[in-house]
Design a protein around this motif. Structure first.
Motif, PDB file in Angstrom:
ATOM      1  N   ARG A 168       4.579   2.404  22.862  1.00  0.00           N
ATOM      2  CA  ARG A 168       4.709   0.996  23.259  1.00  0.00           C
ATOM      3  C   ARG A 168       6.165   0.508  23.168  1.00  0.00           C
ATOM      4  O   ARG A 168       6.480  -0.596  23.561  1.00  0.00           O
ATOM      5  N   THR A 169       7.024   1.345  22.631  1.00  0.00           N
ATOM      6  CA  THR A 169       8.422   0.944  22.419  1.00  0.00           C
ATOM      7  C   THR A 169       9.089   0.533  23.735  1.00  0.00           C
ATOM      8  O   THR A 169       8.905   1.188  24.767  1.00  0.00           O
ATOM      9  N   GLY A 190      10.694  -1.571  18.857  1.00  0.00           N
ATOM     10  CA  GLY A 190       9.463  -0.867  18.511  1.00  0.00           C
ATOM     11  C   GLY A 190       8.451  -1.809  17.871  1.00  0.00           C
ATOM     12  O   GLY A 190       8.817  -2.919  17.450  1.00  0.00           O
ATOM     13  N   ALA A 234      10.859   5.360  26.241  1.00  0.00           N
ATOM     14  CA  ALA A 234      11.484   5.789  24.987  1.00  0.00           C
ATOM     15  C   ALA A 234      11.061   7.223  24.665  1.00  0.00           C
ATOM     16  O   ALA A 234       9.923   7.617  24.917  1.00  0.00           O
ATOM     17  N   LEU A 276      12.495   0.349  25.591  1.00  0.00           N
ATOM     18  CA  LEU A 276      13.891   0.800  25.594  1.00  0.00           C
ATOM     19  C   LEU A 276      14.577   0.090  26.764  1.00  0.00           C
ATOM     20  O   LEU A 276      14.200   0.291  27.929  1.00  0.00           O
ATOM     21  N   ALA A 313       9.231   8.100  19.197  1.00  0.00           N
ATOM     22  CA  ALA A 313       9.024   6.650  19.230  1.00  0.00           C
ATOM     23  C   ALA A 313       7.605   6.344  19.682  1.00  0.00           C
ATOM     24  O   ALA A 313       7.015   7.077  20.490  1.00  0.00           O
ATOM     25  N   ASP A 314       7.067   5.249  19.144  1.00  0.00           N
ATOM     26  CA  ASP A 314       5.754   4.771  19.572  1.00  0.00           C
ATOM     27  C   ASP A 314       5.794   4.549  21.092  1.00  0.00           C
ATOM     28  O   ASP A 314       6.773   3.999  21.606  1.00  0.00           O
ATOM     29  N   THR A 330      16.517  -1.112  21.684  1.00  0.00           N
ATOM     30  CA  THR A 330      15.231  -0.441  21.471  1.00  0.00           C
ATOM     31  C   THR A 330      14.355  -1.337  20.604  1.00  0.00           C
ATOM     32  O   THR A 330      14.763  -1.726  19.506  1.00  0.00           O
TER      33      THR A 330
END
Ligand code: NAD
Length: 462
Positions: free
Chosen positions: A118-119, A459, A111, A121, A115-116, A457
């Protein structure tokens, strides 16, 4: 209820009505789609269940070999040896697509900031819904299955509208598959063009194979509704014979590709382009064509059976009798033969210009025209000079010549020292120009048509 009756007659014996059934009208087609849509809700949920069901269907089609082969020979006049091969291909398509159900159904991607990290995608494929399949008569099991099997594997339900001339084959397929697939997942509707239009009105995705005229109308009607369409259409395929080719070997292969199954394959050879003096090749081709056994498709030695219906034979008579007025000479063949079947003698024409009707328009039958080229570049130009672009084959023993010619050809498939006919069920299949619309069929390529990608996505909550 519609009053129109669909009748399929054997080309070997026109008094033999293989099946007769009422055509499905718009309401009947709509009702079939409603059932299919309902069944698809559960079918799409579990790929392992689909893989198991399709594997069981493959085994059932395998076990029904004699019944399938006999019906194919009877209903479309496909010679026995080729019918056995088509049955084998039908089984392999199902086995292959059963496993495709378990292929990865998407990708994960990094991602983009902010975005974090850890996200997740994800780009994940989903089935489109209910696939409307409209098919020709010439491969009554393989073509419906090379569309239906991937459509089903990726979680779609299917409504198949087969050609009226191959209705019994489609109904047998439905009967066999029904024992292994949940009710409503695979459906057949009988009918002609109007039923086909009704299918386009209801479907979420369309796959068509047939003539170019109809295919372009189908693609237009589907795109007007905003649904994806794929159309595999006509061909006027060329074989190019270069001076360093083994003439006798090339003539034999080309004779089979032009005349086998009475030339009724979209990949049949309709033109041969010979570089230099074509006399030696013409004699060799005529001899190879005359040696092909013509006769009852039930006979295992038959290579050329009857043509599908009376109008198809009429078209061949017109093409052969018109050839001399268009600058051609009928080297061999050129006549309707005595029955009981709808036979037409395998026909070779030469002496025509590349602009002649026979060199520009598809005639679906055992007729081929030999054209002359003075250079490899001109051979490629002639090959490309038609509205179609399905397949070309090149005969040569020189690698550089092969590479140069291959590079210039505008067809979806190109084969060297091979017949134009022949399809690998696990490789992409399709043409250019008016031979194809939309993405390729078969193999992994089929996935693009029967799935759509959703980008997801996810998050972290905090
Ligand atoms: P066709 O175009 O007459 O019919 C094909 C299908 O379309 C049939 O099911 C028919 O009932 C249906 N149809 C007819 N009119 C329609 C309409 N207005 N709307 C919706 N559907 C309609 O073709 P055919 O005679 O069955 O088959 C021979 C043709 O198929 C040849 O031109 C051949 O080259 C082509 N073909 C192409 C491929 C390929 O993969 N490119 C393979 C096999 C055959």
């Amino acid at each position: 209820m519609s009053t129109q009756t669909i009748e399929s007659r054997s080309p070997q014996d026109q008094s033999d009505v293989v099946v007769s059934a009422p055509a499905a009208d718009r309401e009947a087609v709509a009702a079939t789609f409603t059932r299919a849509r309902e069944a698809q809700k559960e079918w799409k949920r579990n790929a392992v269940v689909r893989a198991d069901a399709l594997a069981a269907a493959a085994a059932a089609v395998d076990a029904a070999k004699d019944q399938i082969v006999d019906l194919m020979v009877r209903e479309v006049g496909k010679p026995l040896t080729e019918s056995v091969m088509e049955h084998g291909r039908a089984v392999r398509i199902l086995r292959y697509q059963a496993q495709a159900a378990l292929d990865p159904d998407g990708d994960t991607l990094p991602a983009a900031p902010p975005a974090d990290p850890r996200t997740l995608l994800l780009a994940r494929r989903r089935p489109r819904g209910v696939a409307g399949l409209i098919t020709p008569w010439n491969f009554p099991f393989a073509i419906p299955l090379w569309k239906a099997a991937p459509a089903l594997a990726y979680g779609n339900a299917v409504v198949l509208k087969p050609s009226s001339d191959a209705l019994a084959s489609a109904l047998l397929l439905e009967e066999i598959l029904a024992k292994h697939l949940p009710e409503g997942v695979f459906n057949v509707v009988a009918g002609g063009g109007e039923t086909g239009q009704a299918v386009i009105e209801q479907a979420d995705v369309i796959s068509f194979t047939g003539s170019t005229n109809v295919g372009l109308q189908v693609a237009q009607a589907a795109t007007a509704r905003g649904i994806p369409a794929q159309a595999e259409m006509g061909g006027l395929n060329a074989s190019i014979v270069l001076p360093d080719a083994d003439v006798a070997a090339a003539a034999k292969v080309i004779a089979g590709a032009a005349m086998g199954y009475a030339g009724q394959k979209c990949t049949a050879t309709g033109r041969v382009i010979v570089l230099g003096d074509p006399a030696e090749f013409t004699d060799a081709l005529a001899a190879a064509v005359d040696a092909l056994p013509v006769g009852d498709p039930k006979d295992s030695s038959t290579v050329v059976g009857p043509v599908i219906n009376p109008p198809a034979r009429e078209e061949l008579v017109t093409a052969a009798t018109g050839a001399p007025q268009d600058g051609g000479r009928v080297v061999t063949g050129g006549q309707a033969l005595d029955g009981p079947g709808l036979f037409f003698s395998p026909t070779v024409v030469d002496g025509q210009e590349p602009t002649a009707k026979l060199a520009q328009e598809e005639v679906f039958g055992p007729i081929v025209t030999i054209l002359k080229a003075s250079s490899a570049e001109q051979a490629v130009e002639i090959s490309n000079s038609v509205a179609f672009g399905l397949v070309t084959s090149v005969f040569t023993s020189d690698l550089d010549s092969a590479l140069t010619v291959v590079d210039g050809l505008e067809t979806g498939m190109i084969r060297v020292n091979m017949p134009t006919s022949g399809v690998d069920f696990h490789a992409p299949f399709g043409g250019e120009k008016q031979s194809s619309f939309g993405p390729r069929e078969q193999g992994k390529a089929a996935r693009d048509h029967y799935t759509t990608t959703h980008t997801i996505t996810i998050g972290p909550a905090g």
